[in-house]
Write a protein that holds these residues in place. Structure first.
Motif, PDB file in Angstrom:
ATOM      1  N   TRP A 118      33.171  33.061  59.317  1.00  0.00           N
ATOM      2  CA  TRP A 118      32.070  32.332  59.361  1.00  0.00           C
ATOM      3  C   TRP A 118      31.697  30.423  59.909  1.00  0.00           C
ATOM      4  O   TRP A 118      30.427  30.186  59.734  1.00  0.00           O
ATOM      5  CB  TRP A 118      31.360  32.431  57.828  1.00  0.00           C
ATOM      6  CG  TRP A 118      30.457  33.626  58.471  1.00  0.00           C
ATOM      7  CD1 TRP A 118      30.065  34.515  58.826  1.00  0.00           C
ATOM      8  CD2 TRP A 118      30.849  34.767  56.890  1.00  0.00           C
ATOM      9  NE1 TRP A 118      29.546  36.154  58.886  1.00  0.00           N
ATOM     10  CE2 TRP A 118      29.996  36.053  57.532  1.00  0.00           C
ATOM     11  CE3 TRP A 118      31.222  34.460  55.430  1.00  0.00           C
ATOM     12  CZ2 TRP A 118      30.228  36.980  56.756  1.00  0.00           C
ATOM     13  CZ3 TRP A 118      31.073  36.212  55.104  1.00  0.00           C
ATOM     14  CH2 TRP A 118      30.397  37.018  55.146  1.00  0.00           C
ATOM     15  N   PRO A 167      25.560  38.393  67.765  1.00  0.00           N
ATOM     16  CA  PRO A 167      25.648  39.246  66.727  1.00  0.00           C
ATOM     17  C   PRO A 167      25.529  40.762  66.257  1.00  0.00           C
ATOM     18  O   PRO A 167      25.770  40.552  65.635  1.00  0.00           O
ATOM     19  CB  PRO A 167      23.825  39.632  67.626  1.00  0.00           C
ATOM     20  CG  PRO A 167      24.568  39.328  68.860  1.00  0.00           C
ATOM     21  CD  PRO A 167      25.140  37.879  69.093  1.00  0.00           C
ATOM     22  N   GLY A 168      26.385  40.911  67.446  1.00  0.00           N
ATOM     23  CA  GLY A 168      27.303  42.108  67.057  1.00  0.00           C
ATOM     24  C   GLY A 168      28.609  42.140  66.439  1.00  0.00           C
ATOM     25  O   GLY A 168      29.130  42.805  65.326  1.00  0.00           O
ATOM     26  N   THR A 169      29.714  41.041  66.350  1.00  0.00           N
ATOM     27  CA  THR A 169      30.327  40.396  66.188  1.00  0.00           C
ATOM     28  C   THR A 169      30.004  40.134  64.646  1.00  0.00           C
ATOM     29  O   THR A 169      30.854  40.563  63.683  1.00  0.00           O
ATOM     30  CB  THR A 169      31.169  39.344  66.586  1.00  0.00           C
ATOM     31  OG1 THR A 169      31.956  39.704  67.813  1.00  0.00           O
ATOM     32  CG2 THR A 169      32.787  39.013  65.731  1.00  0.00           C
ATOM     33  N   GLY A 170      29.506  39.938  64.386  1.00  0.00           N
ATOM     34  CA  GLY A 170      28.829  39.029  62.750  1.00  0.00           C
ATOM     35  C   GLY A 170      28.050  40.341  62.033  1.00  0.00           C
ATOM     36  O   GLY A 170      28.586  40.460  61.081  1.00  0.00           O
ATOM     37  N   ARG A 171      28.098  41.546  62.628  1.00  0.00           N
ATOM     38  CA  ARG A 171      27.060  42.453  62.159  1.00  0.00           C
ATOM     39  C   ARG A 171      28.792  42.925  61.179  1.00  0.00           C
ATOM     40  O   ARG A 171      28.440  43.386  60.667  1.00  0.00           O
ATOM     41  CB  ARG A 171      26.409  43.302  63.295  1.00  0.00           C
ATOM     42  CG  ARG A 171      25.535  44.670  61.844  1.00  0.00           C
ATOM     43  CD  ARG A 171      24.380  45.067  63.069  1.00  0.00           C
ATOM     44  NE  ARG A 171      24.905  45.703  64.497  1.00  0.00           N
ATOM     45  CZ  ARG A 171      24.461  45.038  65.858  1.00  0.00           C
ATOM     46  NH1 ARG A 171      23.963  43.910  65.752  1.00  0.00           N
ATOM     47  NH2 ARG A 171      25.307  45.193  66.774  1.00  0.00           N
ATOM     48  N   VAL A 196      29.831  41.747  58.661  1.00  0.00           N
ATOM     49  CA  VAL A 196      29.387  41.882  56.965  1.00  0.00           C
ATOM     50  C   VAL A 196      29.274  42.983  56.763  1.00  0.00           C
ATOM     51  O   VAL A 196      29.919  43.918  55.760  1.00  0.00           O
ATOM     52  CB  VAL A 196      27.870  41.666  57.561  1.00  0.00           C
ATOM     53  CG1 VAL A 196      27.002  42.344  56.121  1.00  0.00           C
ATOM     54  CG2 VAL A 196      27.667  40.067  57.433  1.00  0.00           C
ATOM     55  N   ALA A 197      29.858  44.381  57.772  1.00  0.00           N
ATOM     56  CA  ALA A 197      29.965  45.760  57.321  1.00  0.00           C
ATOM     57  C   ALA A 197      31.250  45.648  56.639  1.00  0.00           C
ATOM     58  O   ALA A 197      31.570  46.193  55.896  1.00  0.00           O
ATOM     59  CB  ALA A 197      30.002  46.243  58.667  1.00  0.00           C
ATOM     60  N   LEU A 255      26.482  52.012  60.912  1.00  0.00           N
ATOM     61  CA  LEU A 255      25.405  51.080  61.851  1.00  0.00           C
ATOM     62  C   LEU A 255      26.130  49.526  62.151  1.00  0.00           C
ATOM     63  O   LEU A 255      24.991  48.621  62.965  1.00  0.00           O
ATOM     64  CB  LEU A 255      25.283  49.759  60.164  1.00  0.00           C
ATOM     65  CG  LEU A 255      24.161  50.700  59.812  1.00  0.00           C
ATOM     66  CD1 LEU A 255      24.788  50.381  57.743  1.00  0.00           C
ATOM     67  CD2 LEU A 255      23.774  50.886  59.819  1.00  0.00           C
ATOM     68  N   THR A 256      27.898  49.733  63.079  1.00  0.00           N
ATOM     69  CA  THR A 256      28.098  48.887  63.390  1.00  0.00           C
ATOM     70  C   THR A 256      28.300  48.997  65.273  1.00  0.00           C
ATOM     71  O   THR A 256      29.023  48.756  66.482  1.00  0.00           O
ATOM     72  CB  THR A 256      28.853  48.339  63.088  1.00  0.00           C
ATOM     73  OG1 THR A 256      29.855  49.285  63.245  1.00  0.00           O
ATOM     74  CG2 THR A 256      29.037  48.110  61.507  1.00  0.00           C
TER      75      THR A 256
END
Length: 371
Positions: free
Chosen positions: A70, A82-86, A89-90, A121-122
């Motif tokens: 982060w 966005p994809g890697t950040g999500r 988080v998961a 979700l990913t």
């Protein structure tokens, strides 16, 4: 390039420092002494005494990976996207679930369901489609818990995780997925820092928190990297990159199915248990699994880079099949229900649950532990 080196060094040092602090804190506050911690490890220290090993090292791995990842995204030095950040988080959510399982007697099905929800979700359904996306979720759950199974021996999960993360970061970089490649490099560095304390004999273990976090990130990253690749090379590379964990999962599924035992009940029938029973030391088990992971991951990387054809994965699949079949055909292993938490010292008195009271117990070179 400069940021990558700096981030890797920061993740390595941060994980090593946090692991040392967590070990000291756990030993002082008592969780490492087995107060309600399922599956704690105990190793011989002196006749009649044991050395407890805390299971909270996964906090260091997950925390360092998240902080460094982060930080790079916040500063703009290495945007995750966005994809890697999500995905990160998961992964943190899965790590928190694993931490709860380390501290509380959660049923195994809760962890399976939680990982399945995080994977759902990913998964990139736009590239895979709905049917393939569902299969990707199931495969992610399998590989995630396979990495959890590798933590039955000191240093094995960390070693296999480091090798897989480095190879997979190269695959992501080849697909121009810079954010994912940076996150995987940070994860590899964090696991390397943890191995400073997890090298056998381990002073702290990753527990479900660390093993589920690392397994989930690696399995989900494999899906994202190969989502847009042709089916043949994509599936072959994905299988090769996670071959050791997959071999352990298949071995356990086949052997327990054949013996009629519940699939989610712990038992000493994993790959590392069988290697220990074959006479290998703790260090030997880590070296053998590490070499196997390197050979398989290097094959997967070469397939992704186009240096090898997809047919090279069949050699890896053949080796996995041999391990699963040969291991499953060996005599079944029945764990003792009255297994004591403390391991008797070599030459010391044997507890009543293990034999006749007062009878000396010789040291068994192939002894294994279950947790």
């Amino acid at each position: 390039m400069l940021y990558g080196i700096t981030a890797a060094i920061a993740a390595l040092l941060l994980t090593a420092t946090l692991a040392a602090l967590l070990r000291s804190l756990s030993l002082r506050l008592g969780p490492a002494e087995g107060r309600g911690l399922p599956g704690r490890r105990a190793k011989p220290r002196a006749p009649g005494r044991v050395r407890p090993v805390p299971l909270l090292g996964g906090i260091a791995v997950a925390g360092a990976t998240a902080l460094v990842g982060w930080a790079g995204d916040w500063t703009g030095a290495a945007p995750l996207g966005p994809g890697t950040g999500r995905l990160l988080v998961a992964g943190i959510a899965v790590a928190l679930l694993g931490l709860a399982a380390d501290l509380l007697p959660l049923p195994p099905v809760v962890c399976v369901a939680g990982v399945a929800v995080a994977a759902a979700l990913t998964v990139p359904y736009d590239e895979l489609g709905a049917p393939a996306g569902v299969l990707a979720v199931a495969w992610t759950v399998l590989v995630t818990h396979a990495f959890r199974s590798l933590d039955h021996a000191d240093g094995v999960m960390g070693t296999v995780g480091v090798i897989t993360a480095f190879a997979l970061s190269g695959c992501a970089a080849a697909e121009l997925m810079d954010g994912l490649a940076a996150l995987l490099s940070v994860l590899a560095a964090a696991l390397t820092g943890f191995l400073m304390h997890g090298w056998p004999p381990a002073r702290i273990a990753p527990g479900r928190c660390g093993s589920l976090f690392a397994g989930f990130l690696l399995a989900s990253a494999v899906v994202q990297v190969h989502a847009e690749r042709p089916a043949g090379p994509g599936l072959g590379a994905a299988f090769a990159l996670t071959a050791v964990a997959t071999a352990d999962a298949l071995l356990v599924l086949v052997s327990r199915r054949r013996a009629g035992r519940p699939l989610l009940r712990p038992a000493p029938d994993h790959l590392v248990h069988r290697l220990r029973r074959a006479g290998l030391t703790r260090q030997g088990v880590m070296v053998v699994t590490g070499l196997a992971a390197f050979a398989a991951a290097f094959t997967g990387l070469c397939i992704d880079l186009g240096w090898l054809g997809a047919g090279a994965a069949w050699w890896v699949a053949g080796a996995v099949a041999v391990v699963a079949v040969v291991g499953a055909l060996r005599p079944g292993v029945r764990p003792r229900r009255d297994r004591p938490h403390a391991i008797p010292a070599p030459g010391g008195p044997v507890p009543r649950s293990l034999g006749r009271p007062g009878r000396p117990r010789p040291e068994a070179p192939g002894a294994v532990k279950v947790h």
